[in-house]
Scaffold this motif. Structure first.
Motif, PDB file in Angstrom:
ATOM      1  N   ALA A 104     -36.213  15.342 -54.702  1.00 27.98           N
ATOM      2  CA  ALA A 104     -37.605  15.176 -54.293  1.00 27.98           C
ATOM      3  C   ALA A 104     -38.526  16.061 -55.118  1.00 27.98           C
ATOM      4  N   ASN A 105     -38.076  16.425 -56.323  1.00 26.56           N
ATOM      5  CA  ASN A 105     -38.873  17.273 -57.212  1.00 26.56           C
ATOM      6  C   ASN A 105     -39.288  18.576 -56.540  1.00 26.56           C
ATOM      7  N   GLY A 106     -38.441  19.054 -55.643  1.00 27.34           N
ATOM      8  CA  GLY A 106     -38.726  20.287 -54.937  1.00 27.34           C
ATOM      9  C   GLY A 106     -39.783  20.161 -53.863  1.00 27.34           C
ATOM     10  N   SER A 107     -40.228  18.951 -53.606  1.00 27.74           N
ATOM     11  CA  SER A 107     -41.317  18.715 -52.656  1.00 27.74           C
ATOM     12  C   SER A 107     -40.762  18.468 -51.258  1.00 27.74           C
ATOM     13  N   ARG A 108     -41.199  19.267 -50.292  1.00 32.04           N
ATOM     14  CA  ARG A 108     -40.773  19.053 -48.914  1.00 32.04           C
ATOM     15  C   ARG A 108     -41.287  17.706 -48.399  1.00 32.04           C
ATOM     16  N   THR A 109     -42.457  17.306 -48.845  1.00 32.79           N
ATOM     17  CA  THR A 109     -43.019  16.023 -48.402  1.00 32.79           C
ATOM     18  C   THR A 109     -42.152  14.867 -48.871  1.00 32.79           C
ATOM     19  N   GLU A 110     -41.717  14.920 -50.127  1.00 33.90           N
ATOM     20  CA  GLU A 110     -40.865  13.857 -50.650  1.00 33.90           C
ATOM     21  C   GLU A 110     -39.488  13.886 -49.992  1.00 33.90           C
TER      22      GLU A 110
END
Length: 297
Positions: A188-194
């Motif tokens: 998730a590219n380090g994204s918590r949202t993703e």
């Protein structure tokens, strides 16, 4: 088969027992099946293990684990061995040896109908074909912790994330998926949202999904609908195995009481104990959990 337990088993966990290697050349017994079986045992269930390891480890496994936990052992030339390096809350992991793959026909016939089954792969040792042994049916909880399906390793043994290519095939056959939120951040590219978006998509393909998130607690998805549960304060000494203790505690409580929300709260509490001591020594008893457990508001 090692020592049989006198009561009828009701909890089966499948995957590699491991050696967690230390700098001084010693090792601790590790692996999802190790932590999960011991947690289930201490919480009043009757666990069994199907695993693969070398002859030396198998000979001492009853004393390292418990002679009260029966093990179906597939003899391998090696035991899966990991080196875990923690720094600033992150883990770098190396796979130094890998035991053989566990096949569907390795599962004892007498254990194929147990009411709680936990698939706990660590190094791609379980294929989707293992699910053919456990067709979904009322009254059984078939669960998985997919961390071993989210790993690959390079020529030096360093472990890296890899997409779970069989997720679409496996998820509809499970009753429960339990994983760490951090397991998904690399995708998730380090994204918590993703990462949350991935969890949301997966949660619509399995009845219950629980995502642990360290000090942030855990999120329970029921048919895709999320609910958050706060973590319990703990003095962290060794986080190894905390997710496995959480998984076994959740499944034990769900099996005994049938309430996913209460099971999530219970598992959060049990996992808080497991980080406060090294290795398997932190797995709590029911009395310890009862003293710390908070009622749900």
């Amino acid at each position: 088969m090692l020592d049989a337990y006198s009561a009828s088993p009701n909890f089966l966990t499948i995957g590699h027992v491991t050696k967690d290697l230390h700098p001084d050349g010693t090792f601790s017994l590790g692996g999802t099946v190790t932590f999960a079986a011991l947690a289930a045992y201490r919480l009043g269930l009757v666990p069994t293990i199907v695993t693969s390891a070398d002859a030396d480890l198998l000979s001492c496994l009853p004393s390292l684990l418990s002679p009260a936990i029966p093990v179906q052992a597939i003899l391998s030339t090696e035991t899966s061995a990991f080196v875990n390096v923690y720094a600033q809350g992150f883990r770098t992991q190396y796979l130094r040896a890998r035991a053989s793959t566990i096949q569907p026909d390795h599962i004892p016939t007498a254990w194929r109908d147990l009411p709680v089954v936990l698939l706990g792969p660590l190094a791609q040792e379980l294929t989707p074909q293992i699910l053919s042994v456990f067709p979904r049916r009322p009254g059984r909880i078939l669960a998985a912790t997919p961390q071993g399906w989210l790993r690959r390793w390079d020529a030096d043994g360093r472990v890296w994330p890899t997409p779970w290519l069989d997720a679409e095939q496996v998820l509809p056959q499970l009753d429960v998926l339990i994983l760490s939120h951090d397991d998904l951040l690399p995708f998730a590219n380090g994204s918590r949202t993703e990462a949350d978006a991935i969890l949301n998509a997966w949660s619509k393909r399995v009845p219950l999904l629980v995502a642990t998130d360290g000090r942030h607690g855990a999120t329970l998805y029921q048919q895709g609908v999320p609910a958050s549960f706060p973590a319990y304060p703990a003095h962290e000494v060794d986080p190894t195995g905390a997710g496995d203790v959480f998984a076994a505690s959740f499944l034990a409580h769900l099996y005994q009481h049938g309430d996913p929300a209460q099971a999530t709260n219970f598992a959060n509490c049990a996992a808080s104990f497991s980080v406060e001591q090294p290795g398997i020594s932190g797995i709590p008893t029911p009395a310890q959990v009862a003293q710390r457990l908070r009622p749900l508001s």
